[in-house]
Every structure is written in structure tokens, then in C-alpha cells.
Motif scaffolding. Structure first.
Motif, PDB file in Angstrom:
ATOM      1  N   ARG A 186       0.885   4.290  -2.798  1.00 10.82           N
ATOM      2  CA  ARG A 186       0.517   5.646  -2.379  1.00 10.82           C
ATOM      3  C   ARG A 186       1.655   6.643  -2.571  1.00 10.82           C
ATOM      4  NH1 ARG A 186      -2.818   5.030   3.347  1.00 10.82           N
ATOM      5  NH2 ARG A 186      -4.884   4.718   2.438  1.00 10.82           N
ATOM      6  N   GLU A 187       2.840   6.290  -2.094  1.00 11.93           N
ATOM      7  CA  GLU A 187       3.931   7.257  -2.028  1.00 11.93           C
ATOM      8  C   GLU A 187       4.732   7.350  -3.323  1.00 11.93           C
ATOM      9  OE1 GLU A 187       6.275   6.595   1.448  1.00 11.93           O
ATOM     10  OE2 GLU A 187       4.571   6.839   2.822  1.00 11.93           O
ATOM     11  N   GLN A 203       0.821  -1.203   0.000  1.00 15.18           N
ATOM     12  CA  GLN A 203       0.000   0.000   0.000  1.00 15.18           C
ATOM     13  C   GLN A 203       0.863   1.264   0.000  1.00 15.18           C
ATOM     14  OE1 GLN A 203      -2.282   0.782   3.585  1.00 15.18           O
ATOM     15  NE2 GLN A 203      -3.996   1.597   2.384  1.00 15.18           N
ATOM     16  N   ARG A 231      -4.444   6.224  -4.926  1.00 21.26           N
ATOM     17  CA  ARG A 231      -5.254   6.011  -3.736  1.00 21.26           C
ATOM     18  C   ARG A 231      -5.474   4.519  -3.530  1.00 21.26           C
ATOM     19  NH1 ARG A 231     -11.489   7.712  -2.756  1.00 21.26           N
ATOM     20  NH2 ARG A 231     -11.700   6.749  -0.720  1.00 21.26           N
ATOM     21  N   THR A 232      -5.172   4.038  -2.341  1.00 22.25           N
ATOM     22  CA  THR A 232      -5.194   2.598  -2.065  1.00 22.25           C
ATOM     23  C   THR A 232      -5.833   2.338  -0.711  1.00 22.25           C
ATOM     24  OG1 THR A 232      -3.086   2.436  -3.256  1.00 22.25           O
ATOM     25  CG2 THR A 232      -3.774   0.515  -2.002  1.00 22.25           C
ATOM     26  N   ASN A 287       1.363   7.805  -6.128  1.00 21.05           N
ATOM     27  CA  ASN A 287       0.233   8.679  -5.793  1.00 21.05           C
ATOM     28  C   ASN A 287      -1.112   8.044  -6.173  1.00 21.05           C
ATOM     29  OD1 ASN A 287      -0.854  11.038  -4.659  1.00 21.05           O
ATOM     30  ND2 ASN A 287      -0.994  12.038  -6.668  1.00 21.05           N
TER      31      ASN A 287
END
Length: 371
Positions: free
Chosen positions: A324-325, A320, A330-331, A328
Motif C-alpha cells: 500500500r505505502e 500489506q 490496493r491490498t 500504492n
């Protein structure tokens, strides 16, 4: 004689038109049936006189019956075993949420108590996904539009339903016409569900995805991707051979360009199969040009013979974090609900002798993700 469901809209409409009965009475009949579960046709007031014998001779208010209702120990998940008129059975699952308990972007979520209904579109499934119990049944038969809608009718007697997800038994887009008709009924009077509250999940039936954007605008599409590369998809999802990943992504890009809304990506976490950091990076690169929400799904046990194990919390969190990082994207991580009653994602299966299932020909899975 087998009666038709009153919620088989096209059949009821055709019968009314043949009898020269105004079809504007149909929503009124549905509303009365919903409000009066045990009514007789004669109880419905103000119908044309020709409607009553027609309804008596050809239609039933419900062709399905609830065979059992099982509540999970957490009291938020309820599984319904529903017996169809032909003797086969399907399962539907009610999941209750309190949206105020979570946070989004560091802020408390608006809303409150709500229920999501996971419904089935087929008896069994021919997709054969190796991590899904339903696939072990094989394909038995398609549900009619009325049988699909009746799951909503029966579940609504237990809990007010705000969201519907086609993530139960079957591949919805392999029963395309019935699923589309059922959704049109659900979004019309008296049900009045918004298409934005309905999600259809598919393994990626490309021709049907291309049709769906025209037939039901604003519907939520969830794609059971489960792997970032074609060879892993084929290992765990045999049907993926017919729908190469590159062609599927092209179809999803076209779908998104036309519908201008997020696509939800379902990704079941299988230990040492698709949950390594390299897989997260491959998935991120595959999806970075899309507007998506990736839903990571803990694998739910489907029997002692299953070759799969659930990924560790550490692996899920790492996966995850990368999405996300680094990309970018959305999870979310799906909350496990109903596992103790075999009502969780991938666990729906009817254990009955095969002789109880009728044969049928095909026509060419649990959460509200709109948070």
C-alpha cells in the motif's frame, strides 16, 4: 440413457433447431423451472406441442442433486455437496456478507446483505498446487455448462445469489468452452447476472486469458499468482512451469489494455515461503504498472501432512503495508470464512474412493472482490 441438463444451452438449442422449435422458448422454460423446482415438462404452459416429447425424452430440469448442506458455526458460510449424474461429486460454497459493516476510504460502505456463490468447474484439478486440497484429488472430469449452472440454481434455493466466483474445484480455464457457455447463460434471461458480478480465477492459462477478453467482455479476472518470482511459483504451483511469469505478465498487460478494468491478484500467505518483506517489494515492483487489487489470503489447513503454515498476522500486516505505502497498490486481506466446515479457500476436496470417479479428458478459488 443419460439425460442432458436443461441448462446445457448449446445442446438444447441444437435439439430445438433440429425439431424446428423456436429457440425463444428456452428462457421461458428456464424461468419456469427456476420458479417451480419440482415441475414436470407438461406443467410448462404454452410451449409448441413438439417441445414436450423432446424435453421428456432427452432433458431433465436438474441432473444434479444436493447430497448434503453444512453450515459453518458463524452462520455465514454454507457448503453444498452436489452429486452429479455420473456419480461424481463437487462442492459449492455460499458466503453471506453485510457490506455495511466495513469501511472504504474511511467511509461506510453502501449496500447491505448479499451472498456470493463459489462454484466448481471440474471434478478435481490437474494443476497440483501444493497448498490446495483439491489438487490432491487429481483431475477426474470436466463439468458440462449445465452442471456448472445447476450449482447456481441449487444454491439460489437456499439464498439469493448476487455474485458468482469460479474459485471452487478445478481450473476454470482448463474447461474453457463449458465455463464460457455457463457464464453466458448466467448473464442472460432469466438469471440476468451482470458480468461485473462474476469472477473467474485462474493460475494463469495464457492462451485462454487471451481469448477470454474477447469472448466475455467486462468479466472480472482473478489470477492466482501466489509468488512474485518464477522459482517460488514453480515450487508451490507445478503448473507454473508451463506459464512463465514474464509471459503471464505480458498476457495480463495485454488483457488490461483491451478490457480497461482492474485485475484481481490472489496471493496465499505461506510462512517463510512467500511472506517476507523482500517478497512484498518484489510483488510491488512486478505489479506497480498495473491496475490491480491484491487479495492476501491466509493459508487454510488442508491436512496434517501439509508442509505449509499460515503467516502470522504481523507478517500479513507488514506485507500489506509495503504494497500500500511503497507501491500504492490496493491490498485487502481475505476474511476467513467456512474454515470449520472445510469450505474455505483451498479446502474443497471430495474424499471418496477413486473408483467412484469416471475418467475424462481435459479440454485445452472465495470472495466478491468488487468492493
Amino acid at each position: 440413457m443419460a439425460y442432458k441438463s436443461i441448462f446445457d444451452s448449446s445442446k438444447l438449442t441444437a435439439e430445438f433447431q433440429n425439431a424446428q422449435i423456436n429457440t425463444q422458448f428456452i428462457p421461458l422454460i428456464w424461468k419456469y423451472v427456476l420458479q417451480n423446482p419440482n415441475c414436470e415438462w407438461e406443467d410448462i404452459p404454452s410451449l409448441p406441442s413438439a417441445a414436450y416429447p423432446l424435453l421428456r425424452s432427452k432433458f431433465k430440469s436438474l441432473t444434479s442433486t444436493v447430497q448434503s448442506v453444512i453450515d459453518s458455526t458463524d452462520q455465514v458460510t454454507t457448503k453444498l455437496l452436489i452429486c452429479l449424474q455420473n456419480g461424481a461429486s463437487v462442492e459449492a460454497v455460499i458466503m453471506r456478507y453485510d457490506t455495511r459493516l466495513g469501511k472504504y476510504n474511511g467511509k461506510a460502505r453502501p449496500g447491505g446483505l448479499r451472498s456470493t456463490l463459489c462454484i466448481s468447474s471440474q471434478v478435481g484439478c490437474k494443476m497440483g498446487c501444493r497448498f490446495c486440497a483439491t489438487g490432491s484429488m487429481g483431475f477426474k472430469n470436466n463439468l458440462s455448462p449445465g452442471e456448472i449452472v445447476e450449482q447456481l440454481v441449487l444454491a439460489s434455493r437456499l439464498s439469493p445469489i448476487r455474485n458468482v466466483v469460479f474459485m471452487g474445484m478445478g481450473e476454470p480455464l482448463n474447461n474453457y468452452s463449458a465455463v464460457v457457455e455457463a457464464i453466458r447463460i448466467m448473464t442472460s434471461s432469466p438469471f440476468q447476472l451482470s458480468p461485473k458480478k462474476i469472477t473467474v480465477s485462474t493460475v494463469g492459462i495464457i492462451p485462454a486469458i487471451k481469448k477470454l477478453q474477447h469472448d466475455i467482455p467486462n468479466l472480472n479476472l482473478a489470477v492466482s499468482l501466489h509468488a512474485p518470482v518464477q522459482d517460488i511459483r514453480c515450487q508451490i504451483m507445478p503448473a507454473a512451469r508451463a506459464f512463465p511469469l514474464e509471459r503471464l505478465m505480458d498476457a495480463l498487460r495485454e488483457y488490461q489494455e483491451k478490457c480497461q478494468q482492474k485485475i484481481f491478484i490472489e496471493y496465499i500467505m505461506l510462512d517463510a515461503v512467500n511472506d517476507e518483506q523482500q517478497h512484498a517489494h518484489q510483488l510491488g515492483k512486478l505489479l506497480e504498472t498495473f491496475q490491480v487489487v491484491v487479495n492476501l489470503i491466509p493459508f487454510n489447513p488442508i491436512g496434517t501432512l501439509s508442509p505449509f503454515k499460515c503467516s502470522s498476522d504481523e507478517k500479513v500486516n507488514s506485507f500489506q503495508k509495503i504494497l500500500r505505502e511503497a507501491y500504492n497498490i490496493r491490498t485487502t486481506v481475505r476474511k476467513q470464512m467456512g474454515q470449520d466446515i472445510s469450505g474455505a479457500c483451498g479446502q474443497l476436496v471430495i474424499n471418496m474412493p477413486k473408483k467412484q470417479y469416471p475418467s475424462g479428458d481435459a479440454v485445452t478459488d472465495i470472495e466478491d472482490l468488487r468492493l
